[in-house]
Design a protein around this motif. Structure first.
Motif, short mmCIF file in Angstrom:
data_model
loop_
_atom_site.label_atom_id
_atom_site.label_comp_id
_atom_site.label_asym_id
_atom_site.label_seq_id
_atom_site.Cartn_x
_atom_site.Cartn_y
_atom_site.Cartn_z
N HIS A 254 63.68 75.90 40.47
CA HIS A 254 64.59 75.94 39.31
C HIS A 254 65.49 74.71 39.28
CE1 HIS A 254 66.78 78.05 36.11
NE2 HIS A 254 67.91 77.72 36.71
N SER A 255 65.95 74.31 40.44
CA SER A 255 66.84 73.15 40.53
C SER A 255 66.16 71.88 40.02
CB SER A 255 67.31 72.96 41.98
OG SER A 255 68.01 71.76 42.13
N ALA A 256 64.89 71.70 40.39
CA ALA A 256 64.19 70.47 40.00
C ALA A 256 63.65 70.53 38.58
CB ALA A 256 63.04 70.21 40.98
N GLU A 257 63.06 71.66 38.18
CA GLU A 257 62.35 71.73 36.90
C GLU A 257 63.26 72.09 35.72
OE1 GLU A 257 59.05 74.36 37.29
OE2 GLU A 257 57.99 73.07 38.73
N VAL A 258 64.27 72.92 35.95
CA VAL A 258 65.12 73.39 34.86
C VAL A 258 66.48 72.67 34.85
CG1 VAL A 258 66.27 75.39 33.83
CG2 VAL A 258 64.00 75.65 34.85
N ARG A 260 67.18 69.94 36.61
CA ARG A 260 66.95 68.50 36.78
C ARG A 260 67.87 67.88 37.82
NH1 ARG A 260 62.01 68.25 34.61
NH2 ARG A 260 61.98 69.11 32.49
N LEU A 261 67.99 68.53 38.95
CA LEU A 261 68.85 68.04 40.02
C LEU A 261 68.04 67.30 41.07
CD1 LEU A 261 71.17 71.16 40.57
CD2 LEU A 261 71.73 69.04 39.35
N SER A 262 68.69 66.36 41.74
CA SER A 262 68.09 65.63 42.86
C SER A 262 68.12 66.52 44.11
CB SER A 262 68.88 64.36 43.12
OG SER A 262 70.20 64.69 43.58
N PRO A 263 67.45 66.09 45.22
CA PRO A 263 67.55 66.88 46.46
C PRO A 263 68.99 67.11 46.90
CG PRO A 263 65.75 65.33 46.63
CD PRO A 263 66.45 65.02 45.34
N PHE A 264 69.86 66.09 46.76
CA PHE A 264 71.25 66.30 47.12
C PHE A 264 71.92 67.29 46.17
CE2 PHE A 264 75.80 65.26 46.78
CZ PHE A 264 76.17 65.52 48.09
N GLY A 265 71.55 67.25 44.88
CA GLY A 265 72.08 68.22 43.93
C GLY A 265 71.69 69.63 44.30
N TYR A 266 70.47 69.79 44.81
CA TYR A 266 70.04 71.11 45.27
C TYR A 266 70.89 71.56 46.46
CZ TYR A 266 67.19 74.52 47.80
OH TYR A 266 66.75 75.62 48.49
N GLY A 267 71.16 70.65 47.38
CA GLY A 267 72.03 70.98 48.51
C GLY A 267 73.43 71.36 48.05
N ALA A 268 73.95 70.61 47.06
CA ALA A 268 75.28 70.93 46.53
C ALA A 268 75.29 72.29 45.84
CB ALA A 268 75.73 69.85 45.56
N LEU A 269 74.17 72.63 45.17
CA LEU A 269 74.07 73.93 44.52
C LEU A 269 74.11 75.05 45.55
CD1 LEU A 269 73.67 75.04 41.64
CD2 LEU A 269 71.21 75.07 42.08
N LEU A 270 73.38 74.88 46.65
CA LEU A 270 73.43 75.87 47.72
C LEU A 270 74.84 75.99 48.30
CD1 LEU A 270 70.16 75.21 49.77
CD2 LEU A 270 70.61 77.10 48.22
N ALA A 271 75.53 74.85 48.37
CA ALA A 271 76.87 74.85 48.96
C ALA A 271 77.87 75.65 48.14
CB ALA A 271 77.37 73.41 49.11
N CYS A 272 77.59 75.85 46.85
CA CYS A 272 78.50 76.63 46.02
C CYS A 272 78.63 78.07 46.52
CB CYS A 272 78.03 76.64 44.57
SG CYS A 272 78.16 75.04 43.74
N ALA A 312 69.82 83.28 34.64
CA ALA A 312 68.69 83.49 33.73
C ALA A 312 68.92 82.88 32.35
CB ALA A 312 68.42 84.99 33.59
N ILE A 313 70.16 82.90 31.86
CA ILE A 313 70.40 82.52 30.46
C ILE A 313 71.11 81.19 30.30
CG2 ILE A 313 70.47 84.94 29.78
CD1 ILE A 313 73.50 84.75 29.60
N ALA A 314 71.63 80.60 31.38
CA ALA A 314 72.41 79.36 31.26
C ALA A 314 71.80 78.26 32.13
CB ALA A 314 73.87 79.61 31.64
N PRO A 315 70.92 77.41 31.56
CA PRO A 315 70.29 76.33 32.35
C PRO A 315 71.22 75.13 32.52
CG PRO A 315 69.48 76.28 30.11
CD PRO A 315 70.41 77.47 30.19
N ILE A 316 72.41 75.39 33.05
CA ILE A 316 73.44 74.35 33.23
C ILE A 316 73.83 74.32 34.70
CG2 ILE A 316 75.73 73.57 32.52
CD1 ILE A 316 75.38 75.38 30.02
N PRO A 317 73.83 73.15 35.34
CA PRO A 317 74.14 73.08 36.77
C PRO A 317 75.48 73.71 37.13
CG PRO A 317 73.20 71.00 36.04
CD PRO A 317 73.40 71.83 34.81
#
Length: 430
Positions: A254-258, A260-272, A312-317
């Protein structure tokens, strides 16, 4: 009110956490950082090796499958073994395993099979260590401070595995793919050293000549299944873990395809997730006092349902980050309430076995959820996974609300009594 009275009251309310607990806390926190590093790096490594969502989530399935396969045997061993030594040797073994994986990545011979194998063995070690730690905590912590002690451990786990670890893992993965796994090996080594310094030794249970392994394992299962409250909570925990595991397993896709986050963005998302975990660790005991345990559990189910719905409804980082914080806040609050219930309601001599059966039921949703999430994401996309999770959590919230109206937890706590005599133990095991 006199100064002496105020000081005495402050002394009574201040948690009396022992040095042994502090060593356990530090050991768990350090290894949690390493866990977070691998949690971020393993899915990223899988995406380097394949673009099939089913094969990517297979790493999560491999990590969570031991929770089902070895849950009950782990509880039996926890009731028999020296907890400190068991956790120490398991962490040393995990350090060696991660060193081999890092070497394989550097050497170019680490593919999906080695990743799956490593995650499976890491999950096996996690089953034993988590079970052992939950049995060890009430042995080295006063009963009145159990909520605070468990909240601190869970907050540290979430801060390490959910914030510091993922950020560090994503950064190191961008520098060199093998670095995150090498760092995790070092954290397990440090954790083993700290565990070796714990002075407390819980006496291992002496096996009886008449009771076989199977019958001893069945004792915990029979006791838990006869306990309506804990049995119901275990089944509801299974649904929560199923929805949460599916969500986290497909999050890298979801992070990459929807998003559009980089690998570091995915790590930051997990950190939330750590934001919600820290808030929950500070306010979960107070929330349980204000709303009661029943009300606190209803609130956690609602928070998790909202988090799944937002994803599910908000494709916003940014919205995804808030959703993950809410999800973590709900799960940590749930764990603080439920773990203390198990530690206070289950007789001490059955705690390891009953815990293992509870985990077998509740964690059974982890591999099923991860696998289901992968297939659903491949067929209908990642938002469908989150929507299904929100629906499942709505069912859990309704079930908890019905239980709260019957005061099912308060009534059980009023009836609980310590089981200390030989006769009491014989009755519990029949």
């Amino acid at each position: 009110m006199s100064a002496a009275t105020t000081a005495a009251r402050a002394t009574r309310t201040r948690p009396r956490l022992s040095p042994d607990f502090l060593r356990l806390w530090w050991a768990d926190g350090i290894s949690a950082i390493g866990d977070g590093v691998t949690i971020a790096a393993a899915p990223l490594l899988a995406t380097r090796l394949t673009d099939d969502p089913r094969l990517i989530v297979a790493a999560s399935v491999a990590f969570t499958a031991p929770f089902v396969l070895f849950g009950i045997p782990a509880g039996l061993l926890v009731d028999r073994l020296d907890l400190r030594r068991t956790m120490m040797w398991v962490n040393l073994a995990r350090a060696g395993l991660l060193a081999v994986l890092a070497a394989g990545i550097v050497g170019g011979w680490a593919g999906l099979p080695l990743l799956y194998f490593s995650m499976f063995l890491l999950g096996t070690g996690d089953v034993f260590c988590r079970n052992a730690a939950q049995v060890l905590v009430p042995s080295i912590t006063p009963r009145e401070d159990l909520a605070v002690a468990n909240a601190r451990i869970m907050a540290t786990q979430e801060a390490g595995a959910g914030f510091v670890g993922p950020l560090v893992g994503a950064l190191l993965f961008g520098v060199a793919v093998a670095l995150p796994f090498g760092l995790d090996a070092v954290t397990f080594l440090c954790s083993a050293i700290l565990l070796s310094r714990i002075r407390y030794r819980r006496p291992a249970a002496t096996p009886t000549a008449t009771a076989g392994l199977l019958s001893e394992m069945l004792v915990g299962a029979k006791w838990l299944w006869r306990h309506y409250l804990l049995r119901s909570l275990a089944l509801l925990s299974c649904l929560i873990n199923l929805a949460g595991s599916a969500m986290l397993a497909v999050l890298v896709v979801h992070s990459a395809e929807v998003l559009r986050l980089s690998p570091f963005g995915y790590g930051a998302l997990l950190a939330c997730q750590a934001v919600g975990a820290v808030l929950a660790s500070r306010f979960a005991p107070m929330l349980a006092r204000r709303l009661g345990r029943e009300g606190a559990l209803v609130a956690t189910a609602v928070l998790i349902a909202i988090s799944e719905l937002v994803l599910a409804i908000a494709p916003i980082p940014y919205a995804a980050g808030v959703a993950l914080a809410l999800f973590s806040c709900g799960t940590v609050t749930w764990n603080v309430v439920v773990v203390v219930l198990r530690q206070t309601l289950v007789p001490t001599h059955l705690l390891g076995r009953a815990n293992s059966v509870y985990r077998l039921i509740s964690w059974g949703g982890l591999p099923i959820g991860a696998a289901t999430g992968g297939f659903l994401a491949a067929a209908a996309g990642t938002p469908a996974v989150f929507g299904a999770g929100a629906a499942a959590m709505g069912v859990v919230a309704v079930a908890l609300l019905l239980g709260a109206r019957r005061h099912w937890i308060s009534r059980v706590e009023q009836d609980v009594r310590p089981c200390t005599t030989v006769e009491d133990r014989a009755k519990e095991e029949r």
